[in-house]
Design a protein around this motif. Structure first.
Motif, PDB file in Angstrom:
ATOM      1  N   SER A  82     101.204  48.073 124.441  1.00 44.77           N
ATOM      2  CA  SER A  82      99.966  48.657 124.907  1.00 44.77           C
ATOM      3  C   SER A  82     100.161  49.541 126.272  1.00 44.77           C
ATOM      4  N   GLU A  83     100.815  49.339 126.997  1.00 43.30           N
ATOM      5  CA  GLU A  83     101.097  50.372 128.084  1.00 43.30           C
ATOM      6  C   GLU A  83     101.587  51.822 127.533  1.00 43.30           C
ATOM      7  N   ILE A  84     102.637  51.557 126.543  1.00 40.21           N
ATOM      8  CA  ILE A  84     103.021  52.848 125.969  1.00 40.21           C
ATOM      9  C   ILE A  84     102.006  53.659 125.299  1.00 40.21           C
ATOM     10  N   LEU A  89      99.492  55.239 127.636  1.00 35.97           N
ATOM     11  CA  LEU A  89      99.772  56.440 128.275  1.00 35.97           C
ATOM     12  C   LEU A  89      99.880  57.796 127.483  1.00 35.97           C
ATOM     13  N   GLU A  90     100.349  57.270 126.003  1.00 36.46           N
ATOM     14  CA  GLU A  90     100.289  58.642 125.077  1.00 36.46           C
ATOM     15  C   GLU A  90      98.903  58.862 124.470  1.00 36.46           C
ATOM     16  N   THR A  91      98.181  57.913 124.353  1.00 38.01           N
ATOM     17  CA  THR A  91      96.671  58.277 124.054  1.00 38.01           C
ATOM     18  C   THR A  91      96.000  58.891 124.905  1.00 38.01           C
ATOM     19  N   ALA A  92      96.351  58.760 126.222  1.00 33.52           N
ATOM     20  CA  ALA A  92      95.512  59.519 127.432  1.00 33.52           C
ATOM     21  C   ALA A  92      95.815  60.899 127.434  1.00 33.52           C
ATOM     22  N   LYS A  93      96.715  61.460 126.558  1.00 40.53           N
ATOM     23  CA  LYS A  93      97.157  63.007 126.469  1.00 40.53           C
ATOM     24  C   LYS A  93      96.417  63.449 125.415  1.00 40.53           C
ATOM     25  N   MET A  94      95.983  62.724 124.524  1.00 40.92           N
ATOM     26  CA  MET A  94      95.366  63.141 123.112  1.00 40.92           C
ATOM     27  C   MET A  94      93.734  63.233 123.350  1.00 40.92           C
ATOM     28  N   GLY A 120      89.903  61.023 123.402  1.00 36.69           N
ATOM     29  CA  GLY A 120      89.128  60.474 122.426  1.00 36.69           C
ATOM     30  C   GLY A 120      89.599  59.526 121.413  1.00 36.69           C
ATOM     31  N   VAL A 121      90.889  59.026 121.575  1.00 28.78           N
ATOM     32  CA  VAL A 121      91.547  58.094 120.682  1.00 28.78           C
ATOM     33  C   VAL A 121      91.858  57.061 121.634  1.00 28.78           C
ATOM     34  N   LEU A 122      91.717  55.911 120.986  1.00 29.83           N
ATOM     35  CA  LEU A 122      92.382  54.373 121.727  1.00 29.83           C
ATOM     36  C   LEU A 122      93.021  53.653 120.653  1.00 29.83           C
ATOM     37  N   VAL A 123      94.258  53.356 121.042  1.00 31.54           N
ATOM     38  CA  VAL A 123      95.127  52.371 120.337  1.00 31.54           C
ATOM     39  C   VAL A 123      95.415  51.317 121.184  1.00 31.54           C
ATOM     40  N   LEU A 183      98.141  46.874 115.130  1.00 30.08           N
ATOM     41  CA  LEU A 183      97.276  47.823 116.045  1.00 30.08           C
ATOM     42  C   LEU A 183      95.668  48.046 115.660  1.00 30.08           C
ATOM     43  N   SER A 184      94.835  48.296 116.409  1.00 30.77           N
ATOM     44  CA  SER A 184      93.506  48.676 116.231  1.00 30.77           C
ATOM     45  C   SER A 184      93.500  49.995 116.868  1.00 30.77           C
ATOM     46  N   VAL A 185      92.844  50.861 115.926  1.00 28.03           N
ATOM     47  CA  VAL A 185      92.712  52.410 116.328  1.00 28.03           C
ATOM     48  C   VAL A 185      91.079  53.031 116.522  1.00 28.03           C
ATOM     49  N   PHE A 186      90.811  53.414 117.729  1.00 26.23           N
ATOM     50  CA  PHE A 186      89.215  53.762 117.699  1.00 26.23           C
ATOM     51  C   PHE A 186      89.551  55.295 117.855  1.00 26.23           C
ATOM     52  N   PRO A 187      88.912  56.158 117.122  1.00 26.72           N
ATOM     53  CA  PRO A 187      87.779  55.739 116.260  1.00 26.72           C
ATOM     54  C   PRO A 187      88.563  55.611 114.850  1.00 26.72           C
ATOM     55  N   SER A 188      88.181  54.546 113.993  1.00 24.95           N
ATOM     56  CA  SER A 188      88.642  54.253 113.039  1.00 24.95           C
ATOM     57  C   SER A 188      88.818  55.344 111.876  1.00 24.95           C
ATOM     58  N   GLU A 189      87.949  56.296 112.077  1.00 28.94           N
ATOM     59  CA  GLU A 189      88.147  57.551 111.072  1.00 28.94           C
ATOM     60  C   GLU A 189      89.463  58.252 111.135  1.00 28.94           C
ATOM     61  N   ARG A 190      90.236  58.063 112.172  1.00 26.91           N
ATOM     62  CA  ARG A 190      91.482  58.838 112.289  1.00 26.91           C
ATOM     63  C   ARG A 190      92.307  57.616 112.241  1.00 26.91           C
TER      64      ARG A 190
END
Length: 121
Positions: free
Chosen positions: A18-20, A23-28, A30-33, A51-58
């Motif tokens: 979760s922490e990894i 940190l990685e999605t903070a760079k992207m 608008g995406v939350l994993v 894994l749950s991904v938000f937004p689910s379209e991506r």
């Protein structure tokens, strides 16, 4: 039924993954994993992360990127848990679409005129 040891290892892997991903999605932007659950095989050789991904379209695009970078993620995880685990398990990532399923059921119930807790407010 999993033993207490397997459950502790699964929680450790879930927390670190979760922490990894945070940190990685903070760079992207608008995406939350989020890691909803981790299941570890009895011999500790394989860990399945849901894994749950938000937004689910991506979701498919993000899951493709995660699966392509599986070895790098495992290396980062190994660096984080090197003092707790002797060997880092092989990672398998799966999409957890239970939230989308729940939302779809709520939409179906709402369209049939059945009131749910969310529509009564």
């Amino acid at each position: 039924m999993q033993s207490t040891r397997l459950e502790k290892i699964a929680r450790l892997l879930q927390k670190e993954l979760s922490e990894i991903f945070r940190l990685e999605t903070a760079k992207m932007g608008g995406v939350l994993v989020s890691v909803s659950t981790v299941r570890v095989s009895p011999d500790l050789s394989i860990a399945r992360a849901y894994l749950s991904v938000f937004p689910s379209e991506r979701a498919q695009e993000i899951m493709g990127n995660i699966n392509a970078n599986e070895k790098g993620i495992r290396y980062n995880l190994a660096q984080r848990v090197r003092y707790q685990l002797r060997k880092t398990p092989e990672l398998h990532f799966h999409l957890d679409d239970s939230l989308d399923y729940i939302q779809h059921i709520d939409e179906l119930l709402a369209s049939d005129g059945v009131k749910t807790d969310k529509t009564e407010e």
